[in-house]
Design an enzyme around this catalytic site. Structure first.
Site, PDB file in Angstrom:
ATOM      1  CG  LEU A 247      -1.588  -1.372   1.335  1.00  0.00           C
ATOM      2  CD1 LEU A 247      -2.661  -1.159   2.504  1.00  0.00           C
ATOM      3  CD2 LEU A 247      -2.444  -1.558   0.004  1.00  0.00           C
TER       4      LEU A 247
ATOM      5  CB  ALA B 232      -2.757   5.090  -2.062  1.00  0.00           C
ATOM      6  N   GLY B 233      -0.850   6.897   0.136  1.00  0.00           N
ATOM      7  CA  GLY B 233      -1.012   8.027   1.001  1.00  0.00           C
ATOM      8  C   GLY B 233      -0.216   9.164   0.287  1.00  0.00           C
TER       9      GLY B 233
ATOM     10  NE  ARG C  69       2.411  13.351  11.905  1.00  0.00           N
ATOM     11  CZ  ARG C  69       2.637  12.364  12.477  1.00  0.00           C
ATOM     12  NH1 ARG C  69       1.923  11.122  12.396  1.00  0.00           N
ATOM     13  NH2 ARG C  69       3.359  12.550  13.707  1.00  0.00           N
TER      14      ARG C  69
ATOM     15  CD  GLN D  45      -6.925   3.579  -1.780  1.00  0.00           C
ATOM     16  OE1 GLN D  45      -5.818   3.804  -1.572  1.00  0.00           O
ATOM     17  NE2 GLN D  45      -7.667   3.493  -1.029  1.00  0.00           N
TER      18      GLN D  45
ATOM     19  CB  THR E  88      -6.001   0.080   4.985  1.00  0.00           C
ATOM     20  OG1 THR E  88      -6.736  -0.005   5.914  1.00  0.00           O
ATOM     21  CG2 THR E  88      -4.773   0.895   5.401  1.00  0.00           C
TER      22      THR E  88
ATOM     23  CE  LYS F  71      30.352  11.229 -17.653  1.00  0.00           C
ATOM     24  NZ  LYS F  71      29.816  11.227 -19.026  1.00  0.00           N
TER      25      LYS F  71
ATOM     26  CB  ALA G 117      49.260  14.692 -11.765  1.00  0.00           C
TER      27      ALA G 117
ATOM     28  CB  SER H  39      51.540  15.619 -15.695  1.00  0.00           C
ATOM     29  OG  SER H  39      52.096  14.769 -14.901  1.00  0.00           O
TER      30      SER H  39
END
Length: 445
Positions: free
Chosen positions: A8, A10-11, A15, A75, A81, A331, A360, A385
């Site tokens: 569940l 769906a809420g 808060r 829902q 519930t 990456k 480097a 480098s």
């Protein structure tokens, strides 16, 4: 017996004070709903159905990323519930077996606990816990392990409120029986909702057996506020660190290491302090991750050493005995066995052959503002480098680039590439320039 999961999700989670659906808030680098899916998948269910409502499209997308085979039930109105489970049952109306109902905002229930629910021979099984502070939880009224009824706090008597055995909301039941009990639910309550917990009363009225399986309170921690989310993150990290240590990982300062839900570390991996594992990281046995590294979406093979202060981004694939040093970023790149990238380097969209040394300050210039381009560096190459490799470009096996070169054309195997302006020395000019500048500075005072 066959098993289906119903989760569940769906809420709205008002808060949380967020535009993001509650179940998409993250712990361990993954949405809450992914944790529920991961725990349930350990039981190898035949089907998984996630009930979505608030932010349905976003939740469904997240679910698809973590479990492409999961089905989505909608829902549109959140009517409780019981109503949510009814939507899921419509999706799997022909399923025969047990159904385990979980919650997308309750991420810590262990697979062993779920297995105990599924193995129970009772007609309906509810997961309960002894609460240190029962608060407004629903109470479980039992005789031994037999569940007599679930009482919501607002409806409980003083005697019932004194009980500390509380309802988690997790329920396991045969599919056909669950469908029957859900169809009989009423919404004659103050909220006008259909409560799944009312199926216990329905089952008892039919002479069926309801049972409680107990678990530690921390397993049933639900996330309703930002404060609870922060506590959940801390609990997740504590568990992940303990599991890593148990599995043969060495950590210099475990409290400063952060894991994701899917982090996988082999035996005899060593992890320094202040290391962050984002989603999608696999580290093979014997590798070493030194201090202050950030890793995400990468694979590190045996014998590799990473860091300190290194960053591996999605698509970084490192073969055995690769060395990545300080302030190196990789990456979407494949580094073959024995490659060394010691310092201050960016490798993006790059293939590097075995035993090549990257000097480097090397940068692969992979982006032209519109498209990404790939750099290929062969085996046993020495990149001097401060070399700029302007992709797309290839450096052949055994080649060498001079320090400070900007490489814009392919370098043949075995060649030396020098691509920098000729140095010109002007005798005495530095002295004259400094005298002129100092005089100008004095005049400005």
């Amino acid at each position: 017996m066959a098993l289906a999961l119903v989760i569940l999700a769906a809420g709205q989670g008002t808060r949380m004070n967020s535009d993001l659906p509650k179940v998409l808030h993250q712990i361990g680098g993954a949405p809450l709903v992914a944790h529920a899916l991961a725990a349930g998948q350990r039981l190898a269910p035949e089907k998984s159905v996630v009930v979505v409502g608030h932010g349905a499209e976003a939740v469904a997308k997240a679910v698809g990323k973590f479990d492409p085979e999961a089905e989505i039930a909608y829902q549109p109105e959140q009517l409780g519930t019981g109503h949510a489970v009814a939507q899921a049952l419509l999706q799997i109306s022909s399923f025969e077996g047990k159904i385990l109902v979980l919650y997308g905002d309750t991420p810590f229930i262990r697979p062993e606990t779920l297995e105990a629910l599924v193995k129970s021979t009772a007609d309906v099984v509810v997961l309960g816990f002894e609460a240190a502070d029962p608060g407004r939880y629903g109470r479980l009224v039992v005789e031994g392990d037999r569940l007599e009824k679930i009482v919501e706090f607002k409806d409980a008597s003083e005697e019932e409120r004194a009980l500390t055995l509380c309802n988690s909301g997790v329920i396991c039941c045969d599919a056909s029986l669950l469908a029957l009990l859900v169809r009989e639910l009423k919404n004659d309550n103050a909220a006008g909702e259909y409560y799944l917990t009312d199926i216990i009363e329905g089952a008892r009225s039919k002479g069926l057996v309801a049972e409680v399986v107990r678990c530690p309170e921390e397993e049933t921690l639900g996330i309703n506020t930002r404060a609870e989310l922060a506590r959940a993150e801390a609990l997740f990290q504590t568990r992940a660190r303990a599991e890593a240590l148990e599995n043969g990982v060495s950590m210099v300062d475990p409290a400063t290491v952060y894991f994701a839900l899917d982090t996988w570390l082999g035996r005899d991996v060593t992890v320094g302090p202040n290391v962050v594992f984002g989603p999608g990281v696999t580290v093979e046995s014997g590798a070493s991750i030194e201090a202050f590294c950030h890793l995400e979406g990468c694979h590190i093979s045996r014998g590799a050493t990473i860091g300190p202060f290194a960053r591996l981004r999605p698509g970084a694939e490192l073969a055995e005995d690769v060395h990545i040093g300080n302030f190196v970023e990789v990456k979407n790149s494949l580094l073959a066995e024995g490659v060394k990238v010691g310092h201050l380097t960016y490798l993006g969209d790059t293939n590097v052959g075995e035993h090549t040394n990257i000097g480097a300050g090397t940068i692969t210039c992979n982006y032209d503002g519109v498209f990404k381009h790939r750099t290929t560096i062969g085996a046993n190459v020495f990149i001097g480098s401060d070399t700029m490799l302007v992709a797309p470009v290839t450096v052949g096996d055994g080649a060498l680039t001079g320090s400070g070169s900007t490489i814009t054309e392919d370098v043949p195997a075995g060649a030396v590439a020098l691509a920098r302006a000729k140095q010109v020395n002007k005798p005495g000019l530095a002295v004259k320039l400094f005298e002129m500048l100092r005089a100008k500075k004095a005049a400005l005072k």
